[in-house]
Scaffold this motif. Structure first.
Motif, PDB file in Angstrom:
ATOM      1  N   PHE A  72       3.974   1.260   2.153  1.00 30.83           N
ATOM      2  CA  PHE A  72       2.604   0.777   1.955  1.00 30.83           C
ATOM      3  C   PHE A  72       1.760   1.835   1.244  1.00 30.83           C
ATOM      4  O   PHE A  72       1.083   1.553   0.253  1.00 30.83           O
ATOM      5  CB  PHE A  72       1.986   0.437   3.315  1.00 30.83           C
ATOM      6  N   HIS A  73       1.826   3.056   1.743  1.00 32.03           N
ATOM      7  CA  HIS A  73       0.973   4.099   1.182  1.00 32.03           C
ATOM      8  C   HIS A  73       1.467   4.572  -0.188  1.00 32.03           C
ATOM      9  O   HIS A  73       0.657   4.989  -1.027  1.00 32.03           O
ATOM     10  CB  HIS A  73       0.851   5.257   2.175  1.00 32.03           C
ATOM     11  N   MET A  74       2.768   4.479  -0.419  1.00 34.57           N
ATOM     12  CA  MET A  74       3.289   4.777  -1.747  1.00 34.57           C
ATOM     13  C   MET A  74       2.754   3.764  -2.768  1.00 34.57           C
ATOM     14  O   MET A  74       2.395   4.113  -3.892  1.00 34.57           O
ATOM     15  CB  MET A  74       4.822   4.762  -1.728  1.00 34.57           C
ATOM     16  N   LEU A  75       2.653   2.489  -2.342  1.00 37.06           N
ATOM     17  CA  LEU A  75       2.117   1.458  -3.231  1.00 37.06           C
ATOM     18  C   LEU A  75       0.622   1.679  -3.506  1.00 37.06           C
ATOM     19  O   LEU A  75       0.134   1.364  -4.595  1.00 37.06           O
ATOM     20  CB  LEU A  75       2.337   0.066  -2.625  1.00 37.06           C
ATOM     21  N   ILE A  76      -0.091   2.226  -2.520  1.00 34.69           N
ATOM     22  CA  ILE A  76      -1.493   2.599  -2.747  1.00 34.69           C
ATOM     23  C   ILE A  76      -1.573   3.579  -3.914  1.00 34.69           C
ATOM     24  O   ILE A  76      -2.424   3.466  -4.803  1.00 34.69           O
ATOM     25  CB  ILE A  76      -2.106   3.241  -1.479  1.00 34.69           C
ATOM     26  N   MET A  77      -0.657   4.547  -3.922  1.00 34.93           N
ATOM     27  CA  MET A  77      -0.634   5.525  -5.006  1.00 34.93           C
ATOM     28  C   MET A  77      -0.320   4.858  -6.346  1.00 34.93           C
ATOM     29  O   MET A  77      -0.868   5.238  -7.386  1.00 34.93           O
ATOM     30  CB  MET A  77       0.394   6.617  -4.711  1.00 34.93           C
ATOM     31  N   LYS A  78       0.542   3.854  -6.342  1.00 34.45           N
ATOM     32  CA  LYS A  78       0.913   3.168  -7.581  1.00 34.45           C
ATOM     33  C   LYS A  78      -0.247   2.395  -8.193  1.00 34.45           C
ATOM     34  O   LYS A  78      -0.244   2.110  -9.390  1.00 34.45           O
ATOM     35  CB  LYS A  78       2.087   2.224  -7.324  1.00 34.45           C
ATOM     36  N   LEU A  79      -1.236   2.058  -7.373  1.00 34.45           N
ATOM     37  CA  LEU A  79      -2.390   1.307  -7.883  1.00 34.45           C
ATOM     38  C   LEU A  79      -3.106   2.039  -9.008  1.00 34.45           C
ATOM     39  O   LEU A  79      -3.721   1.411  -9.872  1.00 34.45           O
ATOM     40  CB  LEU A  79      -3.384   1.024  -6.749  1.00 34.45           C
ATOM     41  N   VAL A  87      -0.878  -6.037  -4.700  1.00 38.30           N
ATOM     42  CA  VAL A  87      -1.403  -6.588  -3.444  1.00 38.30           C
ATOM     43  C   VAL A  87      -0.372  -7.430  -2.691  1.00 38.30           C
ATOM     44  O   VAL A  87      -0.210  -7.272  -1.466  1.00 38.30           O
ATOM     45  CB  VAL A  87      -2.710  -7.372  -3.684  1.00 38.30           C
ATOM     46  N   PRO A  88       0.381  -8.330  -3.355  1.00 37.03           N
ATOM     47  CA  PRO A  88       1.406  -9.077  -2.603  1.00 37.03           C
ATOM     48  C   PRO A  88       2.461  -8.164  -1.970  1.00 37.03           C
ATOM     49  O   PRO A  88       2.958  -8.451  -0.870  1.00 37.03           O
ATOM     50  CB  PRO A  88       2.033  -9.979  -3.679  1.00 37.03           C
ATOM     51  N   ARG A  89       2.778  -7.074  -2.623  1.00 34.73           N
ATOM     52  CA  ARG A  89       3.769  -6.134  -2.076  1.00 34.73           C
ATOM     53  C   ARG A  89       3.186  -5.376  -0.881  1.00 34.73           C
ATOM     54  O   ARG A  89       3.904  -5.054   0.073  1.00 34.73           O
ATOM     55  CB  ARG A  89       4.230  -5.185  -3.171  1.00 34.73           C
ATOM     56  N   LEU A  90       1.884  -5.082  -0.949  1.00 35.64           N
ATOM     57  CA  LEU A  90       1.217  -4.456   0.191  1.00 35.64           C
ATOM     58  C   LEU A  90       1.225  -5.403   1.398  1.00 35.64           C
ATOM     59  O   LEU A  90       1.467  -4.976   2.534  1.00 35.64           O
ATOM     60  CB  LEU A  90      -0.220  -4.084  -0.170  1.00 35.64           C
ATOM     61  N   ARG A  91       0.987  -6.665   1.148  1.00 37.34           N
ATOM     62  CA  ARG A  91       1.000  -7.646   2.241  1.00 37.34           C
ATOM     63  C   ARG A  91       2.410  -7.786   2.829  1.00 37.34           C
ATOM     64  O   ARG A  91       2.559  -7.991   4.043  1.00 37.34           O
ATOM     65  CB  ARG A  91       0.486  -8.996   1.751  1.00 37.34           C
ATOM     66  N   GLN A  92       3.423  -7.649   1.996  1.00 38.20           N
ATOM     67  CA  GLN A  92       4.795  -7.689   2.493  1.00 38.20           C
ATOM     68  C   GLN A  92       5.062  -6.512   3.423  1.00 38.20           C
ATOM     69  O   GLN A  92       5.745  -6.654   4.449  1.00 38.20           O
ATOM     70  CB  GLN A  92       5.790  -7.671   1.329  1.00 38.20           C
ATOM     71  N   CYS A  93       4.524  -5.356   3.064  1.00 39.80           N
ATOM     72  CA  CYS A  93       4.660  -4.185   3.935  1.00 39.80           C
ATOM     73  C   CYS A  93       4.043  -4.453   5.303  1.00 39.80           C
ATOM     74  O   CYS A  93       4.625  -4.086   6.343  1.00 39.80           O
ATOM     75  CB  CYS A  93       3.999  -2.964   3.302  1.00 39.80           C
ATOM     76  N   ILE A  94       2.874  -5.065   5.308  1.00 37.25           N
ATOM     77  CA  ILE A  94       2.198  -5.369   6.571  1.00 37.25           C
ATOM     78  C   ILE A  94       3.043  -6.339   7.400  1.00 37.25           C
ATOM     79  O   ILE A  94       3.206  -6.168   8.617  1.00 37.25           O
ATOM     80  CB  ILE A  94       0.797  -5.951   6.305  1.00 37.25           C
ATOM     81  N   TYR A  95       3.614  -7.337   6.733  1.00 34.85           N
ATOM     82  CA  TYR A  95       4.502  -8.285   7.418  1.00 34.85           C
ATOM     83  C   TYR A  95       5.695  -7.543   8.025  1.00 34.85           C
ATOM     84  O   TYR A  95       6.071  -7.784   9.176  1.00 34.85           O
ATOM     85  CB  TYR A  95       4.976  -9.349   6.433  1.00 34.85           C
ATOM     86  N   ASP A  96       6.265  -6.621   7.257  1.00 32.41           N
ATOM     87  CA  ASP A  96       7.413  -5.854   7.747  1.00 32.41           C
ATOM     88  C   ASP A  96       7.025  -4.982   8.949  1.00 32.41           C
ATOM     89  O   ASP A  96       7.829  -4.781   9.867  1.00 32.41           O
ATOM     90  CB  ASP A  96       7.991  -4.975   6.636  1.00 32.41           C
ATOM     91  N   MET A  97       5.802  -4.439   8.938  1.00 27.92           N
ATOM     92  CA  MET A  97       5.336  -3.656  10.081  1.00 27.92           C
ATOM     93  C   MET A  97       5.279  -4.509  11.344  1.00 27.92           C
ATOM     94  O   MET A  97       5.536  -4.034  12.453  1.00 27.92           O
ATOM     95  CB  MET A  97       3.943  -3.087   9.805  1.00 27.92           C
ATOM     96  N   GLU A  98       4.960  -5.782  11.156  1.00 26.54           N
ATOM     97  CA  GLU A  98       4.791  -6.676  12.302  1.00 26.54           C
ATOM     98  C   GLU A  98       6.115  -7.181  12.866  1.00 26.54           C
ATOM     99  O   GLU A  98       6.258  -7.330  14.082  1.00 26.54           O
ATOM    100  CB  GLU A  98       3.930  -7.877  11.901  1.00 26.54           C
ATOM    101  N   VAL A  99       7.084  -7.462  11.988  1.00 27.60           N
ATOM    102  CA  VAL A  99       8.262  -8.219  12.447  1.00 27.60           C
ATOM    103  C   VAL A  99       9.582  -7.453  12.362  1.00 27.60           C
ATOM    104  O   VAL A  99      10.597  -7.937  12.852  1.00 27.60           O
ATOM    105  CB  VAL A  99       8.416  -9.539  11.654  1.00 27.60           C
TER     106      VAL A  99
END
Length: 220
Positions: free
Chosen positions: A128-135, A105-117
């Motif tokens: 982000f979606h690769m990490l979804i698969m890793k879950l 989850v923290p890595r997913l949130r980092q992806c979202i931050y990267d999308m923004e900035v």
């Protein structure tokens, strides 16, 4: 911050793949090493490597006479691809365990931050979606997804043309998925992910038509 470096052959693959998706090449067209080498300003080695990758993605076929022929990629193909992606990613979510959730989850949130900035929104989205698969903790599922990762990246790149005015909405789509995962509400997360990918599919098909129209108007 992550710095991603593509090899020359990876850049060539991405370029030709995008042209195939945008139907700059029609089904049955031949890709010629010498012509592409001159157009892209690279040696023939990366071109041959790119052809091999594109063949593994079923975007081209190498004939017995040595010619490399474009298989084509239609809107129906895109929709089938997204259907398959939805199946893979929602199934991965259904298999998520709490230990993986805590770590990822923290890595997913980092992806979202990267999308923004950052300027590399496509890379952040794909990660982000690769990490979804890793879950899921399922290496086979992850490998299936990774075999299509290049295709997904190119489609996200095309999608960004249309989705740019709705950037905040796209980022928020990702954020609510992560919030549901964090709460371990997997049914909600699956539903949100399904809605997000269906919307992305529509953006993608619209993006292809928009880019094609711009290109054709520029030629006239």
């Amino acid at each position: 911050m992550r710095i991603e470096k593509q090899t020359i052959s990876e850049q060539v693959v991405a370029t030709i793949r995008k042209q195939i998706f945008l139907q700059a090449y029609e089904q049955g067209d031949a890709l010629v090493e010498a012509e592409l080498s001159k157009q892209l300003g690279v040696s023939r080695g990366p071109i041959r490597e790119a052809f091999a990758k594109l063949e593994s993605e079923n975007l081209v076929t190498k004939r017995s006479n040595g010619r490399t022929i474009v298989n084509g990629f239609t809107e129906e193909d895109i929709r089938k691809l997204y259907d398959s992606r939805i199946l893979l990613e929602t199934h991965a979510l259904s298999q998520a365990n709490k230990n993986e959730v805590v770590e990822i989850v923290p890595r997913l949130r980092q992806c979202i931050y990267d999308m923004e900035v950052t300027t590399n929104e496509v890379e952040a989205d794909v990660r982000f979606h690769m990490l979804i698969m890793k879950l899921s903790g399922n290496k086979t599922l992850l490998q299936l997804w990774k075999s299509l990762e290049g295709i997904f990246a190119t489609l996200v790149d095309i999608t960004s043309v249309v989705s740019a005015p709705n950037h905040e909405r796209v980022v928020e789509r990702h954020r609510v998925i992560v919030d549901a995962i964090h709460e371990y509400d997997l049914a909600c997360a699956k539903q949100l992910l399904n809605e997000h990918l269906l919307e992305a599919m529509d953006y993608c098909t619209e993006g292809i038509e928009q880019i094609k129209e711009t290109y054709n108007n520029g030629k006239s």
